[in-house]
Scaffold this motif. Structure first.
Motif, PDB file in Angstrom:
ATOM      1  N   ASP A  32       0.811  -1.228   0.000  1.00 18.90           N
ATOM      2  CA  ASP A  32       0.000   0.000   0.000  1.00 18.90           C
ATOM      3  C   ASP A  32       0.840   1.272   0.000  1.00 18.90           C
ATOM      4  O   ASP A  32       2.033   1.260   0.294  1.00 18.90           O
ATOM      5  N   ASP A  33       0.135   2.369  -0.273  1.00 19.91           N
ATOM      6  CA  ASP A  33       0.657   3.741  -0.168  1.00 19.91           C
ATOM      7  C   ASP A  33       1.727   4.046  -1.214  1.00 19.91           C
ATOM      8  O   ASP A  33       2.711   4.751  -0.926  1.00 19.91           O
ATOM      9  N   HIS A 100      -6.156   3.195  -3.947  1.00 18.48           N
ATOM     10  CA  HIS A 100      -6.126   3.313  -2.483  1.00 18.48           C
ATOM     11  C   HIS A 100      -6.610   4.714  -2.079  1.00 18.48           C
ATOM     12  O   HIS A 100      -6.231   5.226  -1.045  1.00 18.48           O
ATOM     13  N   HIS A 104      -5.992   9.328   0.832  1.00 16.71           N
ATOM     14  CA  HIS A 104      -5.809   8.461   2.002  1.00 16.71           C
ATOM     15  C   HIS A 104      -6.563   8.957   3.229  1.00 16.71           C
ATOM     16  O   HIS A 104      -6.005   9.083   4.315  1.00 16.71           O
ATOM     17  N   HIS A 233       3.645  -2.061   3.293  1.00 23.25           N
ATOM     18  CA  HIS A 233       3.659  -0.732   2.674  1.00 23.25           C
ATOM     19  C   HIS A 233       4.926  -0.500   1.854  1.00 23.25           C
ATOM     20  O   HIS A 233       5.961  -1.136   2.089  1.00 23.25           O
TER      21      HIS A 233
HETATM   22 ZN    ZN Z   1      -2.650   3.126   3.257  1.00 24.10          ZN
END
Ligand code: ZN
Length: 315
Positions: A32-33, A100, A104, A233
């Motif tokens: 993620d991210d 995503h 955020h 991440h």
């Molecule tokens: Zn995230």
């Protein structure tokens, strides 16, 4: 006649041998991210982190999907080509990308309409990049794994996702890699190499203890180990340790599979009616459906010195 029976036996024995040799455990790795989440925000360092992450993945030759926050692809109002090029590196490595959200934020703290707008704003560049390769965006990952504070919001958002061709990307192997990475970032910023090493040395044993916990949680719930989904991440610590993390999975008999493949497991057909505030593993969501007594109590914690160094107050 006898001859036939013995050939059948040989076939059975061989099949048994093959299945004993083939790992039955499987995990889909999701990151993620994207493009990068770290205090090292300059482009040279972001490129370095991306290169190292992708180097580990390419070397292991495994499928991975990355979830993008497109607000990181802009400088002010303008698209920042250097940041977009980081995403291209993922696609050049043959990996998949998902949504995503743009900025955020949590579905539990902003109105649904605002959240939905953030989802759509968060897909434009990713869609373009995938489209150029004749690929479609398919998966959506909730920031903070916060999936809505009422059943009504959950149902409305599920319909919104379906209308826009998205599938929810659940996770089972929940962990706090972000706390380790925050501690690692901060130790790096302070040029404290000894602390960085101490944090790094604790990282894989911590992740393995979490994996062991979720395997047992899976056994308790299903009487078997389901196809698992890991969330980590695109951060600094994984750029240094992802190869060790993958080696840990290999050592435990895991095969890395695509998210499509993992989600074929029937476990993922179970409903998720969780509306609490926490971003919890789907294994905990399903356990709650059965009753809290199905949740194993000994979930491993981040070591105290890592939490202290991270700046987080709690997990
Ligand atoms: Zn995230």
């Amino acid at each position: 006649m006898f001859k036939n029976i013995s050939s059948i036996l040989i076939v059975f024995l061989f099949a048994g041998f093959v299945s004993a040799q083939t790992p039955s455990r499987s995990v889909a790795i999701t990151i993620d991210d994207l493009p990068v989440v770290s205090t090292r925000t300059d482009i040279a360092n972001r490129r370095k982190i991306t290169k190292k992450l992708l180097g580990h993945i390419t070397k292991a030759n495994i499928p991975v999907i990355g979830f993008v926050n497109e607000n990181k692809l802009y400088a002010g109002d303008k698209r920042d080509q250097k940041q977009i090029d980081l995403l291209k590196m993922w696609l050049d490595a043959g990996l998949d990308l998902g949504n995503h959200t743009y900025s955020h934020r949590s579905l539990n703290t902003i109105p649904l309409t605002e959240y939905q707008a953030d989802v759509l704003k968060g897909e434009s560049i990713t869609r373009e990049l995938l489209g150029k390769r004749k690929l479609e965006i398919k998966y959506f990952r909730h920031p903070y794994l916060q999936t809505g504070r009422s059943l009504d919001i959950k149902a409305q958002f599920a319909q919104f996702l379906a209308d826009h061709g998205y599938w929810i990307a659940p996770i089972t192997f929940d962990n706090a890699d972000y706390i380790f990475s925050s501690a690692y970032d901060k130790a790096f910023d302070k040029k404290d190499k000894a602390l960085m090493k101490r944090i790094g040395d604790a990282y894989i044993p911590y992740m393995e203890s979490k994996v062991d916990y979720w395997e047992r949680q899976s056994m308790k719930l299903f009487g078997r180990e389901i196809a698992q989904t890991l969330l980590i991440h695109a951060n600094f610590i994984n750029s240094d340790y992802l190869d060790d993390l993958i080696a840990m999975f290999t050592r435990r008999g895991y095969r890395c599979v695509t998210l499509d493949e993992a989600l074929k497991d029937d476990a993922y057909r179970l409903p998720d009616t969780y509306i609490g505030p926490a971003g919890i593993s789907w294994l905990h969501r399903w356990a709650r459906e059965k009753g809290r007594e199905f949740i194993l109590a000994d979930e491993p914690k981040v070591p105290e010195f890592v939490l202290k160094a991270s700046g987080f107050e709690s997990e």
